[in-house]
Design a protein around this motif. Structure first.
Motif, PDB file in Angstrom:
ATOM      1  N   SER A 392      -6.508  -5.325   4.962  1.00  0.00           N
ATOM      2  CA  SER A 392      -5.160  -5.684   5.518  1.00  0.00           C
ATOM      3  C   SER A 392      -4.251  -4.551   6.037  1.00  0.00           C
ATOM      4  O   SER A 392      -3.515  -5.054   7.139  1.00  0.00           O
ATOM      5  CB  SER A 392      -4.218  -6.263   4.121  1.00  0.00           C
ATOM      6  OG  SER A 392      -4.061  -5.070   3.430  1.00  0.00           O
ATOM      7  N   LEU A 393      -4.516  -3.559   5.838  1.00  0.00           N
ATOM      8  CA  LEU A 393      -3.788  -2.321   6.393  1.00  0.00           C
ATOM      9  C   LEU A 393      -4.729  -1.841   7.660  1.00  0.00           C
ATOM     10  O   LEU A 393      -4.056  -0.622   8.335  1.00  0.00           O
ATOM     11  CB  LEU A 393      -3.593  -1.269   5.416  1.00  0.00           C
ATOM     12  CG  LEU A 393      -2.563  -1.512   4.070  1.00  0.00           C
ATOM     13  CD1 LEU A 393      -2.255  -0.471   3.123  1.00  0.00           C
ATOM     14  CD2 LEU A 393      -1.290  -1.950   4.412  1.00  0.00           C
ATOM     15  N   GLY A 455       2.374   0.841   1.287  1.00  0.00           N
ATOM     16  CA  GLY A 455       1.540   0.653   2.544  1.00  0.00           C
ATOM     17  C   GLY A 455       1.426   1.546   3.679  1.00  0.00           C
ATOM     18  O   GLY A 455       0.831   1.457   4.626  1.00  0.00           O
ATOM     19  N   ALA A 456       2.459   2.324   3.730  1.00  0.00           N
ATOM     20  CA  ALA A 456       2.649   3.420   4.902  1.00  0.00           C
ATOM     21  C   ALA A 456       3.213   4.594   4.455  1.00  0.00           C
ATOM     22  O   ALA A 456       3.826   4.563   3.372  1.00  0.00           O
ATOM     23  CB  ALA A 456       3.656   2.823   5.735  1.00  0.00           C
ATOM     24  N   ARG A 458      -0.144   5.942   6.914  1.00  0.00           N
ATOM     25  CA  ARG A 458      -1.450   5.322   6.764  1.00  0.00           C
ATOM     26  C   ARG A 458      -2.281   6.035   5.851  1.00  0.00           C
ATOM     27  O   ARG A 458      -3.174   5.560   5.135  1.00  0.00           O
ATOM     28  CB  ARG A 458      -2.003   5.432   8.294  1.00  0.00           C
ATOM     29  CG  ARG A 458      -3.451   4.998   8.296  1.00  0.00           C
ATOM     30  CD  ARG A 458      -3.917   5.268   9.798  1.00  0.00           C
ATOM     31  NE  ARG A 458      -5.321   4.447   9.934  1.00  0.00           N
ATOM     32  CZ  ARG A 458      -5.719   3.298   9.996  1.00  0.00           C
ATOM     33  NH1 ARG A 458      -4.902   2.655  10.178  1.00  0.00           N
ATOM     34  NH2 ARG A 458      -7.007   2.898  10.204  1.00  0.00           N
ATOM     35  N   VAL A 542       1.424  -5.317   5.522  1.00  0.00           N
ATOM     36  CA  VAL A 542       1.943  -4.561   4.343  1.00  0.00           C
ATOM     37  C   VAL A 542       2.191  -5.693   3.228  1.00  0.00           C
ATOM     38  O   VAL A 542       1.998  -5.659   2.109  1.00  0.00           O
ATOM     39  CB  VAL A 542       2.954  -3.759   4.316  1.00  0.00           C
ATOM     40  CG1 VAL A 542       3.589  -3.177   3.123  1.00  0.00           C
ATOM     41  CG2 VAL A 542       2.487  -2.521   5.293  1.00  0.00           C
ATOM     42  N   GLU A 543       2.798  -6.767   3.745  1.00  0.00           N
ATOM     43  CA  GLU A 543       3.257  -8.030   2.915  1.00  0.00           C
ATOM     44  C   GLU A 543       2.194  -8.634   2.073  1.00  0.00           C
ATOM     45  O   GLU A 543       2.351  -9.246   0.991  1.00  0.00           O
ATOM     46  CB  GLU A 543       3.986  -9.027   3.742  1.00  0.00           C
ATOM     47  CG  GLU A 543       5.233  -8.262   4.293  1.00  0.00           C
ATOM     48  CD  GLU A 543       6.259  -7.855   3.333  1.00  0.00           C
ATOM     49  OE1 GLU A 543       6.182  -8.452   2.128  1.00  0.00           O
ATOM     50  OE2 GLU A 543       7.041  -7.187   3.523  1.00  0.00           O
ATOM     51  N   ARG A 546       2.435  -6.271  -1.258  1.00  0.00           N
ATOM     52  CA  ARG A 546       3.453  -5.646  -1.672  1.00  0.00           C
ATOM     53  C   ARG A 546       4.284  -6.317  -2.871  1.00  0.00           C
ATOM     54  O   ARG A 546       4.487  -5.548  -3.843  1.00  0.00           O
ATOM     55  CB  ARG A 546       4.782  -5.802  -0.394  1.00  0.00           C
ATOM     56  CG  ARG A 546       5.976  -5.154  -0.729  1.00  0.00           C
ATOM     57  CD  ARG A 546       6.826  -4.934   0.368  1.00  0.00           C
ATOM     58  NE  ARG A 546       6.456  -3.550   0.838  1.00  0.00           N
ATOM     59  CZ  ARG A 546       7.061  -3.547   2.472  1.00  0.00           C
ATOM     60  NH1 ARG A 546       7.833  -4.116   2.927  1.00  0.00           N
ATOM     61  NH2 ARG A 546       6.434  -2.083   2.973  1.00  0.00           N
TER      62      ARG A 546
END
Length: 617
Positions: A392-393, A455-456, A458, A542-543, A546
């Motif tokens: 997903s990332l 999520g960030a 990277r 990211v969602e 999260r």
């Protein structure tokens, strides 16, 4: 020395000793953690069988259910030798993973989800049988001290197992889409268990060896084994990094796997060295004993031994009256039920042997259950979804496989660190309760979950995989050591597995009900509410995870708070010497062993004074 080591007599000593049993347990457990490789082949399940993320999360839950619910294995070990438990586990491993492989390869009709859950549960439950047969046997063979070391070392090899299997997979099959990996984990763990069936058993050790062996119960041996395991983990970590940067040929993978196998078998040299030292010590003991000393010891010590040791009859009372007869058959069933309830809700002191009902209703077991359900359930949610999190990332598949291998290596690091460090703090002058280590691990794991939620940038997923892998492993030896210390070793096979049930419960709530559902909802939202096939229902961004990992973090914090209650309740118990009963209650047994020539040991061999030596150290 070489001539003495190569004799059949010494070979029998090595193979029958508790140190070789420990070595066999290490090898069995080093390939028994195939459930941690789920992240590698889960994407193959998703695309080949057209599953959505909630279906994958359901399979992951049943995988965790099988691997952690080992009550059948514990109950079997109560009545059968470890070899039977290991044999059952080997059969389940082969049958379960073979059916998963045949389904992925299209050799059988595509199974419905419920049937695939059955396959995965049976395959994963083999890990519980292997762990129960090997780990409980090792703990019983070393009851006198260093329980954290034993558990940390053994569970550390379990943590490394998925990375070990991945390296062997590359050497044997040269890589692929994950299907051949499932085939490897179908036959290799089963084969290793079958090879060592006859050598895994509880060994009767002369109590005098507990206090006279070098290092106070084999401490230097455990340190050597720790260093070897650290070298093994470092080697695997280097191979992971190098293989990611350099394209290996099949011969290159075979060469790297050869080095891995050498490190796996290196503990055998430590075992041989220790058994040789035991042999020399026993020979010195034999030379120092004179017939006069033996006769005087017999006269002095046998008079103080309990009659139950000297005779096969039941001891009589002081006035020579027979023991009381059992209750008559006319006693009502209600009185038995009332007696049972009183016994169940009146548990013994910490460290004594609890019955299974007493442990089930114990407040301490309930606290452990809640803390582990939150902590391990949270880390399993992260591990089982690591493939989908990376996807997903936007991470490439090769990098995602690196995450899974990193988790395995750091899982090992967490297990050995928690086992050895909690033991050191427990036996230090500070006498820190072992449950405090569990609290600390839960707090640290929150950082990894928050990194996944962020999520960030990277590179944060690398750090998250390290933290989550470490904390996932660190919880395991602490849990099993606390259970053995608070509730005793008599029912440890079953209680050990009762504590493990919390993990799949937490995994189901946090993975299936939270992460899987929120992922699919976000994937549907991104597609404008359309579903699509399982392989197409992919969430990006990211969602996707999260909100899930914010909830996971909150649950972990709650588990840490609950574990502090156990720290407070057990603080007085851990201030004392929790191993004293194993070292202090053996004087009569030592006297009997040293003074009665030719007496039988529990495994059928004679003591050193009777001619044939007990060489279990």
């Amino acid at each position: 020395m070489a001539a003495e080591v190569l004799t059949p007599r010494f070979a029998r000593q090595v193979l029958s000793g508790r140190w070789f049993t420990l070595f066999a347990c290490l090898l069995i457990l080093s390939v028994s953690g195939a459930t941690y490789a789920f992240g590698i082949y889960s994407q193959s399940l998703k695309t080949t069988l057209n599953y959505d993320q909630r279906a994958i999360a359901t399979l992951a839950f049943f995988k965790d259910l099988g691997s952690y619910v080992g009550i059948p294995a514990g109950l079997l070990l109560e009545v059968a030798p470890p070899s039977v438990v290991l044999a059952v586990g080997a059969a389940m491993n082969l049958a379960g993973y073979l059916m998963v492989y045949l389904s992925l390869a299209g050799r059988v009709t595509r199974p419905p989800l419920w049937l695939m859950c059955v396959y995965v549960t049976a395959a994963a439950n083999s890990q519980a049988f292997a762990g129960t047969g090997a780990l409980v046997t090792a703990v019983r063979n070393f009851p006198e001290r260093r329980r954290g070391n034993v558990l940390g070392l053994l569970k550390g090899y379990v943590g490394l197992s998925s990375a070990i299997l991945a390296q062997v997979y590359l050497a044997v099959y040269g890589g692929g889409d994950g299907r051949e990996l499932v085939l490897l984990i179908a036959w290799l763990p089963a084969a290793v268990s079958v090879i060592f069936l006859a050598t895994v058993r509880v060994t009767v050790v002369p109590p005098r060896r507990w206090s006279t062996s070098r290092g106070g119960g084999g401490g230097d041996v455990f340190n050597c084994l720790l260093y070897i395991s650290m070298a093994l983990a470092a080697y695997i970590l280097v191979m992971i990094i190098v293989q990611r940067q350099v394209v290996f040929s099949h011969a290159g993978y075979a060469a790297s796997a050869t080095g891995l196998l050498l490190l796996l078998f290196l503990p055998l040299a430590v075992v041989v060295r220790e058994e040789y030292q035991i042999k020399k010590d026993l020979e010195e003991d034999y030379q120092q004993v004179t017939p006069t000393t033996v006769m005087m010891t017999v006269v002095q010590k046998t008079s103080t031994l309990p009659m139950s040791i000297m005779s096969d009859e039941l001891p009589a009372s002081a006035d020579n009256t027979p023991p009381p007869s059992p209750p008559s058959s006319s006693s009502s069933s209600s009185s038995y039920f009332i007696t049972f309830l009183k016994h169940t809700f009146s548990p013994p002191a910490y460290g004594e042997d609890y019955t299974i009902p007493q442990a089930l209703v114990s407040i301490d077991m309930i606290i452990l259950f809640l803390a582990i359900a939150a902590g391990t359930g949270a880390t399993l949610t992260a591990i089982d979804n690591m493939g989908q999190i990376g996807q997903s990332l936007g991470y490439p598949s090769k990098t995602i496989n690196t995450f899974v291998s990193l988790i395995s290596v750091w899982n090992y690091a967490g297990r050995v660190t928690a086992g050895y460090l909690s033991e050191a703090l427990l036996t230090s002058r500070y006498k820190l309760p072992r449950p405090l280590a569990l609290t600390a691990v839960l707090v640290v794991s929150c950082a990894g979950h928050l990194l996944v939620a962020a999520g960030a940038p990277r590179g944060t997923l690398y750090a998250a995989s390290v933290i989550i892998g470490f904390c996932s492993g660190a919880q395991v030896p602490v849990l099993y050591a606390v259970i053995s210390e608070l509730f005793g070793l008599k029912r440890y096979p079953t209680l050990y597995n009762l504590g493990a049930i919390a993990s799949p419960v937490g995994s189901y709530v946090l993975n299936v009900r939270v992460a899987g559902r929120l992922y699919d909802a976000e994937a549907a939202r991104q597609r404008g509410g359309s579903g699509g096939g399982g392989g197409e229902k992919m969430c990006v961004g990211v969602e996707c995870f999260r909100r899930s990992f914010l909830i996971v973090t909150a649950a972990t914090v709650a588990g840490a708070v609950v574990s502090l209650v156990l720290v407070w309740r057990t603080r007085e118990f851990y201030r004392g010497d929790i191993y004293a009963k194993f070292r202090g209650d053996v004087s009569e047994a030592i006297a009997l062993e040293e003074s009665l020539p030719g007496q039988r040991q529990g495994d059928g061999r004679r003591s050193v004074h009777g001619g044939e030596r007990n060489a279990d150290g």
